[in-house]
Design a protein around this motif. Structure first.
Motif, PDB file in Angstrom:
ATOM      1  N   MET A  11       0.880  -1.078   0.105  1.00 47.17           N
ATOM      2  CA  MET A  11       0.053  -0.067  -0.061  1.00 47.17           C
ATOM      3  C   MET A  11       0.737   1.353   0.050  1.00 47.17           C
ATOM      4  SD  MET A  11      -3.085  -1.037   2.551  1.00 47.17           S
ATOM      5  CE  MET A  11      -4.151  -2.378   2.326  1.00 47.17           C
ATOM      6  N   ASN A  12       2.074   1.216   0.774  1.00 44.60           N
ATOM      7  CA  ASN A  12       2.697   2.303   0.794  1.00 44.60           C
ATOM      8  C   ASN A  12       3.461   2.492  -0.535  1.00 44.60           C
ATOM      9  OD1 ASN A  12       2.397   3.499   3.572  1.00 44.60           O
ATOM     10  ND2 ASN A  12       3.201   1.767   4.259  1.00 44.60           N
ATOM     11  N   PHE A  13       4.065   1.529  -1.092  1.00 40.57           N
ATOM     12  CA  PHE A  13       4.653   1.592  -2.229  1.00 40.57           C
ATOM     13  C   PHE A  13       3.691   2.000  -3.353  1.00 40.57           C
ATOM     14  CE2 PHE A  13       5.068  -0.955  -6.380  1.00 40.57           C
ATOM     15  CZ  PHE A  13       6.436  -0.294  -6.809  1.00 40.57           C
ATOM     16  N   ALA A  20       2.607   8.699  -6.300  1.00 43.09           N
ATOM     17  CA  ALA A  20       3.138   9.954  -5.660  1.00 43.09           C
ATOM     18  C   ALA A  20       1.945  10.823  -5.221  1.00 43.09           C
ATOM     19  CB  ALA A  20       4.284  10.718  -6.576  1.00 43.09           C
ATOM     20  N   VAL A  21       0.960  10.215  -4.486  1.00 43.53           N
ATOM     21  CA  VAL A  21      -0.098  10.966  -3.979  1.00 43.53           C
ATOM     22  C   VAL A  21      -0.038  12.188  -3.256  1.00 43.53           C
ATOM     23  CG1 VAL A  21      -1.636   8.940  -4.375  1.00 43.53           C
ATOM     24  CG2 VAL A  21      -0.698   9.511  -2.126  1.00 43.53           C
ATOM     25  N   ALA A  22       1.158  12.315  -2.119  1.00 45.40           N
ATOM     26  CA  ALA A  22       1.593  13.204  -1.477  1.00 45.40           C
ATOM     27  C   ALA A  22       1.631  14.643  -2.354  1.00 45.40           C
ATOM     28  CB  ALA A  22       2.551  12.746  -0.421  1.00 45.40           C
ATOM     29  N   ALA A 363      -3.732  -1.522  -7.283  1.00 44.61           N
ATOM     30  CA  ALA A 363      -3.061  -0.548  -8.250  1.00 44.61           C
ATOM     31  C   ALA A 363      -4.224   0.083  -8.629  1.00 44.61           C
ATOM     32  CB  ALA A 363      -2.123  -0.960  -8.949  1.00 44.61           C
ATOM     33  N   PHE A 364      -5.118  -0.508  -9.145  1.00 43.14           N
ATOM     34  CA  PHE A 364      -6.348  -0.060  -9.992  1.00 43.14           C
ATOM     35  C   PHE A 364      -7.250   0.620  -8.908  1.00 43.14           C
ATOM     36  CE2 PHE A 364     -10.616  -0.808 -12.184  1.00 43.14           C
ATOM     37  CZ  PHE A 364     -10.339   0.320 -12.940  1.00 43.14           C
ATOM     38  N   SER A 365      -7.587   0.371  -7.624  1.00 47.45           N
ATOM     39  CA  SER A 365      -8.245   1.043  -6.962  1.00 47.45           C
ATOM     40  C   SER A 365      -7.574   2.313  -6.327  1.00 47.45           C
ATOM     41  CB  SER A 365      -8.974   0.111  -5.577  1.00 47.45           C
ATOM     42  OG  SER A 365      -7.673  -0.261  -5.071  1.00 47.45           O
ATOM     43  N   SER A 546      12.903   2.264  -6.501  1.00 47.76           N
ATOM     44  CA  SER A 546      12.263   2.268  -4.955  1.00 47.76           C
ATOM     45  C   SER A 546      13.551   2.061  -3.962  1.00 47.76           C
ATOM     46  CB  SER A 546      11.364   1.467  -4.903  1.00 47.76           C
ATOM     47  OG  SER A 546      11.547   0.278  -4.706  1.00 47.76           O
ATOM     48  N   ASP A 547      13.223   2.531  -2.868  1.00 52.53           N
ATOM     49  CA  ASP A 547      14.376   1.847  -1.681  1.00 52.53           C
ATOM     50  C   ASP A 547      14.218   0.528  -0.941  1.00 52.53           C
ATOM     51  OD1 ASP A 547      15.802   4.254  -2.394  1.00 52.53           O
ATOM     52  OD2 ASP A 547      14.623   5.502  -0.928  1.00 52.53           O
TER      53      ASP A 547
END
Length: 593
Positions: A11-13, A20-22, A363-365, A546-547
């Protein structure tokens, strides 16, 4: 039954690396005031604790007990009342509700993750708060300031719940022929008379009041859907000071005995001159109801996703622990008399199909949730309009494709366990039963397909499809890296979608009245599989930079490869089926069936 564990890492990924929602929230003043990346992570952490520790452990017991009905009253399974009280105390009923009425005001893209957790923990229990959240949206968007003040604070706080009363015994999806009447009174209220069926949470003991949103027709209403109005009808009338008054003339006549979601009260509701108030404009009730339907239909899609995610947890644990037969020599455990199920190719096929559907569906939702937020909060009108176009197109896909693939995944999860999947002990059979309804209610998946192809694509002469295909094509125009084969295949499929859409639209213009109804489901699945292909490439590429641990990156990329090799080829069966059209279906006379 294996313990449910929320996939917080995935979810965080999605929120951080893929979408990049933030950064989006920073451009939307209303959201930037209430949430940032750190806050989002903290909220998801708390939601995971709540669903894993409080709700999920009661899933099987609540299903086996079910609800109890007597003289119009419903008692929910043991534990539900306490669970709902804790949910309300934590503010979880009003996660997306306006802060003006006591809500958290969180974006849908974030609440979608919480909804998945709730549905995985217990779909039946999640419906009580989920329907309330939908009713809150409808009232906040369309009700008068007086009605908002009267009902929303207590609904947002979880002191009252909401229901949605649409369906009638003679009228399922065809709402234009509903018979429930609303007669105006001198004090500005209305008397509602009629019967509604299949009403989720129409009666229960979780809260002191239930606020019903009811579709009905005024005496002078035009025929069909143009004559539907929306009314708020509380179980208990609300006094001027906000206290509860006398019981309204609305009562549960019976409850349904269902295949699944046994902890959810599905009621027949009788309105016998019940007192109600108009929400929004007369004869515009369906439009008001559809405000919540975009959110609710994504929510129902997430029910399929949540059930699949829970099923995968159990299936994977079982495949790792259960020893049956021998694998190839390279994987054989010579120290034991048999090998774990995971060494067998068919078990891997089922688990990886589940994994590709679940992570692709998540991912779709998330993508659809992001568009819902943009359609409401984007700084520019252009941004809101573009997002709304994607929401309009993808809402039926989200509801139908997520639940179709979710049901397939829960059946696979049951199959992994063999005979143990068929008995109650492991919980897999319950997930199959609970998930099945999601393909049916809130508009059957066939109706969703008709909405997609008929109303959205054909209704716009193909224009509404373009934003999605442009989004995918723009991504594919970028650097493919080591994914050139997959980029190339998906680019060809985008062209095929355009071609097949053109062929269907041509047949519509030529007067084929049966074409849309005959190929709509295959068309929706085609859009779903192609969209998942795009999302799997986005995830694979995002994982590269990603990290996250190498094991996570490798798993993402290998699952993307699996999707392209074993799942996406399904479209090559769908496309000829769509092109075949309606001819073979309508070659039969009635007495030949």
């Amino acid at each position: 039954m294996a313990d449910y564990k929320v996939d917080l890492q995935d979810m965080n990924f999605l929120l951080d690396d893929v979408f990049a929602v933030a950064k989006d929230w920073e451009t939307m003043p209303k959201l930037s005031e209430v949430v940032d990346a750190d806050t989002a992570k903290a909220i998801l952490d708390e939601a995971a604790k709540l669903t894993e520790n409080l709700i999920a452990p009661n899933l099987r017991a609540a299903d086996e007990e079910g609800i109890h009905f007597s003289d119009g009253e419903v008692t929910t399974p043991k534990g539900y009342k306490e669970q709902f009280a804790e949910l309300a105390a934590g503010g979880w009923v009003g996660v997306t509700a306006s802060e003006e009425f006591g809500g958290m005001g969180l974006p849908k893209v974030l609440s979608a993750q919480y909804e998945e957790m709730m549905c995985a923990a217990d779909v039946a229990f999640s419906l009580y708060s989920g329907l309330t959240a939908g009713a809150i949206i409808a009232l906040d968007s369309h009700a008068s300031p007086e009605l908002k003040e009267r009902y929303l604070p207590n609904m947002v706080a979880g002191k009252w719940t909401g229901s949605m009363c649409l369906t009638e015994p003679h009228a399922g999806t065809d709402l234009g022929i509903i018979r429930t009447k609303a007669e105006p009174e001198q004090d500005g209220s209305y008397q509602l008379t009629g019967t509604k069926i299949f009403i989720t949470g129409g009666e229960h003991d979780l809260t002191e009041n239930i606020v019903h949103l009811v579709l009905a027709k005024l005496p002078d209403a035009p025929a069909g859907t143009r004559g539907i109005s929306l009314f708020v009808v509380p179980k208990f009338l609300v006094n001027e000071d906000g206290s509860l008054g006398e019981r309204n003339a609305v009562v549960a006549g019976s409850v349904e005995h269902k295949m699944g979601i046994h902890g959810s009260a599905t009621c027949v509701m009788n309105f016998d001159g019940a007192k109600g108030w108009l929400v929004g404009e007369p004869n515009r009730g369906l439009a008001a109801m559809f405000t919540m339907m975009n959110y609710e239909r994504l929510g129902v899609g997430i029910q399929g996703l949540g059930a699949a995610a829970r099923s995968y947890c159990t299936a994977l644990d079982y495949a790792l622990e259960r020893r049956q037969g021998r694998g190839a020599k390279a994987t054989r455990d010579t120290a034991a008399e048999a090998d774990p199920l995971l060494v067998h190719g068919d078990i891997r096929r089922m688990l990886l199909t589940m994994k590709s559907f679940i992570e692709g569906g998540r991912a779709f939702s998330t993508f659809v949730g992001k568009q819902l937020d943009r359609s409401k909060y984007a700084a520019s009108e252009e941004g809101r309009t573009k997002a709304q176009a994607l929401v309009d197109l993808l809402t039926p896909v989200a509801k139908a494709f997520l639940t179709d693939t979710g049901f397939e995944a829960t059946v696979l999860g049951q199959q992994v366990l063999g005979g143990h999947g068929y008995v109650r002990e492991w919980g897999q059979e319950q997930l199959v039963r609970d998930c099945r309804i999601a393909q049916i209610y809130e508009g059957t998946n066939g109706i969703q397909a008709l909405d997609l192809l008929g109303r959205k694509v054909a209704g716009s002469k193909g224009e509404l499809l373009k934003p999605l295909l442009t989004e995918i094509s723009t991504f594919l125009a970028g650097d493919a890296g080591e994914w050139s084969n997959e980029y190339g295949e998906l680019a060809i499929l985008v062209q095929e979608v355009e071609r097949i859409t053109g062929e269907v639209l041509t047949q519509v213009m030529q007067g084929d009245e049966n074409i849309i109804n005959s190929v709509a489901v295959e068309y929706l699945h085609l859009i779903g599989y192609v969209t998942y292909g795009w999302l799997w490439l986005k995830m694979a590429r995002a994982a590269e930079s990603s990290d996250y641990a190498e094991s996570f990156v490798q798993a993402k990329q290998k699952t993307a490869k699996f999707y392209f090799a074993r799942i996406l080829p399904r479209v090559y069966g769908l496309m000829p089926s769509i092109e075949a059209g309606a001819k073979e279906l309508f070659a039969f006379e009635q007495d030949e069936f």
